[in-house]
Design a protein around this motif. Sequence first.
Motif, PDB file in Angstrom:
ATOM      1  N   PHE A  68       0.937  -1.234   0.038  1.00 26.49           N
ATOM      2  CA  PHE A  68      -0.112  -0.191   0.012  1.00 26.49           C
ATOM      3  C   PHE A  68       0.966   1.177   0.050  1.00 26.49           C
ATOM      4  O   PHE A  68       2.169   1.266   0.480  1.00 26.49           O
ATOM      5  N   LYS A  69       0.255   2.434  -0.342  1.00 23.99           N
ATOM      6  CA  LYS A  69       0.743   3.706  -0.182  1.00 23.99           C
ATOM      7  C   LYS A  69      -0.267   4.400   0.608  1.00 23.99           C
ATOM      8  O   LYS A  69      -1.380   4.338   0.424  1.00 23.99           O
ATOM      9  N   TYR A  70       0.106   5.321   1.209  1.00 25.77           N
ATOM     10  CA  TYR A  70      -0.699   6.033   2.331  1.00 25.77           C
ATOM     11  C   TYR A  70      -0.644   7.411   2.089  1.00 25.77           C
ATOM     12  O   TYR A  70       0.720   7.921   2.059  1.00 25.77           O
TER      13      TYR A  70
ATOM     14  N   ALA B 282     -10.177  16.053  -6.124  1.00 23.43           N
ATOM     15  CA  ALA B 282      -8.979  16.128  -6.993  1.00 23.43           C
ATOM     16  C   ALA B 282      -8.079  15.276  -6.388  1.00 23.43           C
ATOM     17  O   ALA B 282      -7.245  14.648  -7.232  1.00 23.43           O
ATOM     18  N   HIS B 283      -7.847  14.919  -5.253  1.00 25.78           N
ATOM     19  CA  HIS B 283      -6.991  13.857  -4.708  1.00 25.78           C
ATOM     20  C   HIS B 283      -7.249  12.320  -5.166  1.00 25.78           C
ATOM     21  O   HIS B 283      -6.280  11.694  -5.612  1.00 25.78           O
ATOM     22  N   TYR B 284      -8.484  12.238  -5.258  1.00 25.58           N
ATOM     23  CA  TYR B 284      -8.895  10.606  -5.882  1.00 25.58           C
ATOM     24  C   TYR B 284      -8.342  10.788  -7.237  1.00 25.58           C
ATOM     25  O   TYR B 284      -7.620   9.762  -7.859  1.00 25.58           O
ATOM     26  N   ASN B 285      -8.794  11.712  -8.156  1.00 29.25           N
ATOM     27  CA  ASN B 285      -8.150  11.862  -9.491  1.00 29.25           C
ATOM     28  C   ASN B 285      -6.864  11.856  -9.819  1.00 29.25           C
ATOM     29  O   ASN B 285      -6.039  11.251 -10.536  1.00 29.25           O
ATOM     30  N   LYS B 286      -5.927  12.236  -8.659  1.00 32.42           N
ATOM     31  CA  LYS B 286      -4.489  12.494  -8.904  1.00 32.42           C
ATOM     32  C   LYS B 286      -3.858  11.122  -8.326  1.00 32.42           C
ATOM     33  O   LYS B 286      -2.933  10.789  -9.071  1.00 32.42           O
ATOM     34  N   LEU B 287      -4.444  10.546  -7.393  1.00 29.99           N
ATOM     35  CA  LEU B 287      -3.695   9.410  -6.942  1.00 29.99           C
ATOM     36  C   LEU B 287      -4.413   8.050  -7.134  1.00 29.99           C
ATOM     37  O   LEU B 287      -3.539   7.065  -7.179  1.00 29.99           O
ATOM     38  N   SER B 288      -5.481   8.111  -7.782  1.00 30.19           N
ATOM     39  CA  SER B 288      -6.395   6.784  -7.843  1.00 30.19           C
ATOM     40  C   SER B 288      -7.333   6.777  -9.024  1.00 30.19           C
ATOM     41  O   SER B 288      -8.331   6.120  -9.149  1.00 30.19           O
ATOM     42  N   LYS B 289      -7.297   7.580 -10.057  1.00 31.16           N
ATOM     43  CA  LYS B 289      -8.198   7.884 -11.112  1.00 31.16           C
ATOM     44  C   LYS B 289      -8.725   6.634 -11.686  1.00 31.16           C
ATOM     45  O   LYS B 289      -8.041   5.664 -12.116  1.00 31.16           O
ATOM     46  N   GLY B 290      -9.997   6.591 -11.804  1.00 32.71           N
ATOM     47  CA  GLY B 290     -10.669   5.579 -12.264  1.00 32.71           C
ATOM     48  C   GLY B 290     -10.697   4.002 -11.747  1.00 32.71           C
ATOM     49  O   GLY B 290     -11.117   3.007 -12.035  1.00 32.71           O
TER      50      GLY B 290
ATOM     51  N   ASP C 214     -10.892  -6.268  -5.931  1.00 31.48           N
ATOM     52  CA  ASP C 214     -10.358  -5.109  -6.720  1.00 31.48           C
ATOM     53  C   ASP C 214     -10.633  -3.724  -6.602  1.00 31.48           C
ATOM     54  O   ASP C 214     -10.557  -2.756  -7.038  1.00 31.48           O
ATOM     55  N   CYS C 215     -11.233  -3.668  -5.237  1.00 38.93           N
ATOM     56  CA  CYS C 215     -11.187  -2.248  -4.583  1.00 38.93           C
ATOM     57  C   CYS C 215      -9.710  -1.695  -4.346  1.00 38.93           C
ATOM     58  O   CYS C 215      -9.258  -2.425  -3.386  1.00 38.93           O
ATOM     59  N   ASN C 216      -9.441  -0.631  -4.765  1.00 39.99           N
ATOM     60  CA  ASN C 216      -8.166  -0.236  -4.785  1.00 39.99           C
ATOM     61  C   ASN C 216      -7.818   0.716  -3.742  1.00 39.99           C
ATOM     62  O   ASN C 216      -6.784   0.802  -3.532  1.00 39.99           O
ATOM     63  N   THR C 217      -8.952   1.593  -3.314  1.00 38.24           N
ATOM     64  CA  THR C 217      -8.844   2.743  -2.744  1.00 38.24           C
ATOM     65  C   THR C 217      -9.713   3.014  -1.426  1.00 38.24           C
ATOM     66  O   THR C 217     -10.662   2.598  -1.511  1.00 38.24           O
ATOM     67  N   THR C 218      -9.014   3.620  -0.350  1.00 40.78           N
ATOM     68  CA  THR C 218      -9.760   3.890   0.797  1.00 40.78           C
ATOM     69  C   THR C 218      -9.651   5.102   1.032  1.00 40.78           C
ATOM     70  O   THR C 218      -8.545   5.718   1.064  1.00 40.78           O
TER      71      THR C 218
ATOM     72  N   GLU D 139      -2.609  20.194   0.808  1.00 37.79           N
ATOM     73  CA  GLU D 139      -1.972  18.995   0.203  1.00 37.79           C
ATOM     74  C   GLU D 139      -1.707  17.842   0.714  1.00 37.79           C
ATOM     75  O   GLU D 139      -1.190  18.106   1.977  1.00 37.79           O
ATOM     76  N   LEU D 140      -2.147  16.726   0.373  1.00 30.45           N
ATOM     77  CA  LEU D 140      -1.652  15.586   0.988  1.00 30.45           C
ATOM     78  C   LEU D 140      -0.249  14.967   0.502  1.00 30.45           C
ATOM     79  O   LEU D 140      -0.093  15.259  -0.507  1.00 30.45           O
ATOM     80  N   GLU D 141       0.495  14.298   1.193  1.00 30.74           N
ATOM     81  CA  GLU D 141       1.756  13.743   0.897  1.00 30.74           C
ATOM     82  C   GLU D 141       1.853  12.308   1.262  1.00 30.74           C
ATOM     83  O   GLU D 141       1.195  11.959   2.159  1.00 30.74           O
TER      84      GLU D 141
END
Length: 442
Positions: free
Chosen positions: A166-168, A205-213, A281-285, A389-391
């Motif tokens: 994972f990446k957090y 915006a963060h969803y699109n940046k980090l896990s779009k689609g 196949d759920c990729n994101t929380t 901004e999240l990092e």
Amino acid sequence: MELRPYQINLLNKTRKAYLQGFKSPCIVAPCGAGKTVIMSDMAKKATEKGNRVLFLVHRKELKDQTLNTLKWWGADMDYIEVGMVQTIVRRLEKTIKPNLIITDENHHALAKSYRQIYDYFPNAKLVGFTATPIRLNGGGLGDVNDVLVEGPTVDELIEWGNLAPFKYYAPKLVDTDNLRIRAGDYVKKDIEDLFTNKIYGDVVAHYNKLSKGKKAIVYCSGIKQSKEVAKVFNENNIPAKHIDGNTKKEERDKVIQDFRDGKILVLSNVDLVSEGFDIPDCNTTILLRPTKSLGLYIQQSMRSMRYKEGKTAIIIDHVGNVNRFGLPNLDRKWSLETKPGSNETEPAENPVKQCPECYSTLLSNYVFCECGYEFKVEEKEVEIIEDAELEEVTESFVINTKGLEFESPDECKSMKDLSEYAKARNYKQGWVYFQSKSRGWI
């Protein structure tokens, strides 16, 4: 239909615990370790000896999932009763006496309804399964369980290919210059004030940046917020739906199936989609719900870590939960004992509640009981700080307590303990000196 080596090891250690005279072991394994399969194998072996098994769950979805797994595993269902706690406790006299009681999500076992069942069948052996063997208020489960049987760590399951890496991502603590320091650490209330009822960063915006689609589960603080989140995603052409405890079962089942099938990408909810929810196949929380409950944090943050080949789970924490608890793969030291400072009388959070009219046990986010009673819910306004901004969070980003036997200075019993504690938090050695002197050790 073969158990993994660590699952076999857990069963062997549990069998040994019974032989040593323990009567109520609690099996601890991380989310995604296949606890339902382990429980099914235990139930199957019990029924092969003619023993009756009572299998306790606390949600309808978990009951259905458990029944399916038991049948798939080949257990003799003539000897097994799977029931929701709130149902069994109302019909104890009609329940066939079990030889073994298996409790799923055992961290709920201190509730009155569970203990009524255990007390009604005093000769039955007990076994509980959980990823987080702690009470809702941070204390231990020693009033119900008499030994912990611990399984592999999160990092081991990732290494073996049983959980996804994972990446957090989270907001860094802001304005730390204004935080007070006491006993060498930030004052907890100041940290809480930074994040309580605040969401840092633009969620879409963060969803699109980090896990779009990719498929994402969103955890919200309240129904109003969850509905608004789904609305905003839809307005940005990202298919989303909201569900909560009062969503009709047929509709809820359809929404979850649409999520499984990829017809919607974002599933927004309030504490509903957590324990036992398995969509590899759920990729994101996405965490929009601040919590003081370590158990809830682990259950929700790891929900996207079910294994799928080539997948890296993405955890987007807009509310700074990681600053309270550390990363989900932190190697924690569990105990049945209550830790110093735990609140024995007032749980920090309670995922279940009791109806004052019919005494049914319900999820805390339910507004209506089956009997018609309405719980009055007051939702607090949430401040959204969109320009934050999240990092990416690494182990060096948060307090590193990995491998430590203590999580606060109060748990340190010697200068050596204090030195290890200080080293993990990059405190100066002067802190160790003053702490030791104040305790009369030097």
